[in-house]
Design a protein around this motif. Structure first.
Motif, PDB file in Angstrom:
ATOM      1  N   GLY A 125      43.969  50.287  73.874  1.00  0.00           N
ATOM      2  CA  GLY A 125      44.504  49.692  75.099  1.00  0.00           C
ATOM      3  C   GLY A 125      45.808  50.345  75.516  1.00  0.00           C
ATOM      4  O   GLY A 125      46.499  50.954  74.689  1.00  0.00           O
ATOM      5  N   ASN A 126      46.175  50.224  76.780  1.00  0.00           N
ATOM      6  CA  ASN A 126      47.399  50.851  77.295  1.00  0.00           C
ATOM      7  C   ASN A 126      48.597  50.479  76.419  1.00  0.00           C
ATOM      8  O   ASN A 126      49.029  49.328  76.400  1.00  0.00           O
ATOM      9  CB  ASN A 126      47.652  50.397  78.730  1.00  0.00           C
ATOM     10  N   PRO A 127      49.149  51.453  75.703  1.00  0.00           N
ATOM     11  CA  PRO A 127      50.180  51.134  74.705  1.00  0.00           C
ATOM     12  C   PRO A 127      51.610  51.171  75.229  1.00  0.00           C
ATOM     13  O   PRO A 127      52.548  51.106  74.433  1.00  0.00           O
ATOM     14  CB  PRO A 127      49.981  52.254  73.677  1.00  0.00           C
ATOM     15  N   PHE A 128      51.812  51.274  76.534  1.00  0.00           N
ATOM     16  CA  PHE A 128      53.154  51.498  77.061  1.00  0.00           C
ATOM     17  C   PHE A 128      54.155  50.448  76.581  1.00  0.00           C
ATOM     18  O   PHE A 128      55.202  50.767  76.014  1.00  0.00           O
ATOM     19  CB  PHE A 128      53.124  51.522  78.590  1.00  0.00           C
ATOM     20  N   MET A 129      53.832  49.156  76.806  1.00  0.00           N
ATOM     21  CA  MET A 129      54.754  48.086  76.417  1.00  0.00           C
ATOM     22  C   MET A 129      54.952  48.042  74.909  1.00  0.00           C
ATOM     23  O   MET A 129      56.066  47.832  74.413  1.00  0.00           O
ATOM     24  CB  MET A 129      54.221  46.744  76.914  1.00  0.00           C
ATOM     25  N   VAL A 130      53.869  48.245  74.181  1.00  0.00           N
ATOM     26  CA  VAL A 130      53.952  48.219  72.722  1.00  0.00           C
ATOM     27  C   VAL A 130      54.820  49.369  72.216  1.00  0.00           C
ATOM     28  O   VAL A 130      55.622  49.202  71.288  1.00  0.00           O
ATOM     29  CB  VAL A 130      52.551  48.297  72.093  1.00  0.00           C
ATOM     30  N   LYS A 131      54.669  50.529  72.834  1.00  0.00           N
ATOM     31  CA  LYS A 131      55.476  51.679  72.422  1.00  0.00           C
ATOM     32  C   LYS A 131      56.965  51.391  72.557  1.00  0.00           C
ATOM     33  O   LYS A 131      57.767  51.792  71.707  1.00  0.00           O
ATOM     34  CB  LYS A 131      55.110  52.912  73.258  1.00  0.00           C
ATOM     35  N   LEU A 132      57.332  50.698  73.618  1.00  0.00           N
ATOM     36  CA  LEU A 132      58.738  50.359  73.809  1.00  0.00           C
ATOM     37  C   LEU A 132      59.237  49.475  72.666  1.00  0.00           C
ATOM     38  O   LEU A 132      60.324  49.689  72.119  1.00  0.00           O
ATOM     39  CB  LEU A 132      58.945  49.648  75.146  1.00  0.00           C
ATOM     40  N   ASN A 133      58.436  48.480  72.314  1.00  0.00           N
ATOM     41  CA  ASN A 133      58.829  47.563  71.252  1.00  0.00           C
ATOM     42  C   ASN A 133      58.862  48.255  69.891  1.00  0.00           C
ATOM     43  O   ASN A 133      59.797  48.070  69.100  1.00  0.00           O
ATOM     44  CB  ASN A 133      57.856  46.379  71.209  1.00  0.00           C
ATOM     45  N   VAL A 134      57.845  49.069  69.621  1.00  0.00           N
ATOM     46  CA  VAL A 134      57.781  49.790  68.357  1.00  0.00           C
ATOM     47  C   VAL A 134      58.900  50.826  68.268  1.00  0.00           C
ATOM     48  O   VAL A 134      59.439  51.074  67.188  1.00  0.00           O
ATOM     49  CB  VAL A 134      56.396  50.456  68.191  1.00  0.00           C
ATOM     50  N   ALA A 135      59.261  51.408  69.399  1.00  0.00           N
ATOM     51  CA  ALA A 135      60.365  52.384  69.405  1.00  0.00           C
ATOM     52  C   ALA A 135      61.681  51.712  69.010  1.00  0.00           C
ATOM     53  O   ALA A 135      62.485  52.290  68.270  1.00  0.00           O
ATOM     54  CB  ALA A 135      60.484  53.014  70.785  1.00  0.00           C
ATOM     55  N   ILE A 136      61.896  50.498  69.507  1.00  0.00           N
ATOM     56  CA  ILE A 136      63.093  49.744  69.125  1.00  0.00           C
ATOM     57  C   ILE A 136      63.106  49.506  67.614  1.00  0.00           C
ATOM     58  O   ILE A 136      64.116  49.721  66.929  1.00  0.00           O
ATOM     59  CB  ILE A 136      63.157  48.400  69.871  1.00  0.00           C
ATOM     60  N   THR A 137      61.968  49.082  67.093  1.00  0.00           N
ATOM     61  CA  THR A 137      61.854  48.802  65.668  1.00  0.00           C
ATOM     62  C   THR A 137      62.010  50.064  64.831  1.00  0.00           C
ATOM     63  O   THR A 137      62.671  50.056  63.778  1.00  0.00           O
ATOM     64  CB  THR A 137      60.498  48.140  65.365  1.00  0.00           C
ATOM     65  N   SER A 138      61.414  51.167  65.287  1.00  0.00           N
ATOM     66  CA  SER A 138      61.504  52.426  64.534  1.00  0.00           C
ATOM     67  C   SER A 138      62.947  52.898  64.426  1.00  0.00           C
ATOM     68  O   SER A 138      63.390  53.344  63.358  1.00  0.00           O
ATOM     69  CB  SER A 138      60.644  53.497  65.205  1.00  0.00           C
ATOM     70  N   GLY A 139      63.675  52.800  65.534  1.00  0.00           N
ATOM     71  CA  GLY A 139      65.085  53.188  65.502  1.00  0.00           C
ATOM     72  C   GLY A 139      65.872  52.340  64.524  1.00  0.00           C
ATOM     73  O   GLY A 139      66.714  52.851  63.761  1.00  0.00           O
TER      74      GLY A 139
END
Length: 262
Positions: free
Chosen positions: A83-97
């Protein structure tokens, strides 16, 4: 070949920088305003205090974002694998950082906050999130794991109370302990059947085969590893909560008996 978008890389870097700033500067300033007890802590305790402050702030931000996606992101919920991961990528990017920042702090201050289980947890999570950020795979499952963050503030608050000298059987400590146990169970243990039911429903599908062996292994291994640790932590938390409540009941009963005898 992974394709990390400039936006997600920027968000991860920003999250890393903010986490570092909060640890080295922000936490001290905030904590001294909210409690005079912070200034009385020793150097080791202050390091862990600052680390847990950052952890709490990250958990609140990411947990709310995660819940919003699970409720309102139809694309991810309908197609959990691609599924379109745009919103999830933003959240996961915050967590990864945040995770990279925390790993760095754990290594730098190992004597104060070093913990092999946290290192294992962070590495397993980053291993899985690599595929979410780089390939856009498994957005639903990557986001679902972040529900666990709702329990983090209560776990940290327990430590804050302890280091500030609150008695284990004080009302604030007991209320937080019960809430911690209940919330931890709901977001980390009770959701396991739902999570793996959704996992098993993808097996054998075309979407699952498109993932490839590497992503499939990263997904399953990291999920199982994280849940084994969650179960271990749940057992410890439950035992601790039971001891506090049981001891309190025993004290109350003894007091009541003494009162009747008098």
């Amino acid at each position: 070949m992974p394709n990390f978008s400039p936006l997600t890389l920027c968000i991860s870097a920003t999250s890393f920088a903010i986490s570092q700033f909060l640890f080295h500067v922000g936490s001290c300033r905030l904590s001294t305003r909210f409690t005079c007890g912070f200034t009385k802590l020793n150097a080791k305790q202050k390091i862990e205090w600052n680390s847990r402050t950052v952890s709490t702030i990250h958990a609140a931000v990411v947990g709310c974002f995660c819940l919003y996606i699970l409720v309102y992101d139809d694309a991810v919920n309908k197609d959990p694998v691609w599924g379109n991961p745009f919103m999830v990528k933003l959240n996961v990017a915050i967590t990864s950082g945040y995770l990279i920042s925390d790993l760095l702090l754990i290594i730098c201050y190992w004597k104060a906050i070093g913990d092999k289980y946290f290192v294992t947890h962070h590495v397993a999570a980053l291993y899985a999130y690599y595929y979410v950020l780089g390939e856009g795979m498994l957005p639903y499952f990557g986001n679902f794991r972040l529900l666990a963050e709702f329990s983090t503030p209560f776990v940290n608050q327990r430590w804050f109370f302890e280091v500030l000298g609150y008695p284990k059987h004080s009302l604030p400590n007991m209320v937080n302990g019960v809430l911690m146990t209940v919330v931890f169970f709901i977001v980390r243990i009770a959701v396991i059947p739902t999570y793996y039911t959704r996992v098993f429903s993808t097996f054998g599908t075309e979407a699952f085969h498109r993932l490839g062996l590497g992503a499939q292994c990263a997904w399953i291994i990291s999920s199982v590893s994280l849940d084994i640790m969650n179960v271990m932590w749940m057992m410890k938390i439950t035992k601790g909560c039971y001891k506090v409540l049981y001891h309190t009941d025993g004290v109350l009963t003894k007091t009541q008996k003494n009162g009747k005898a008098e």
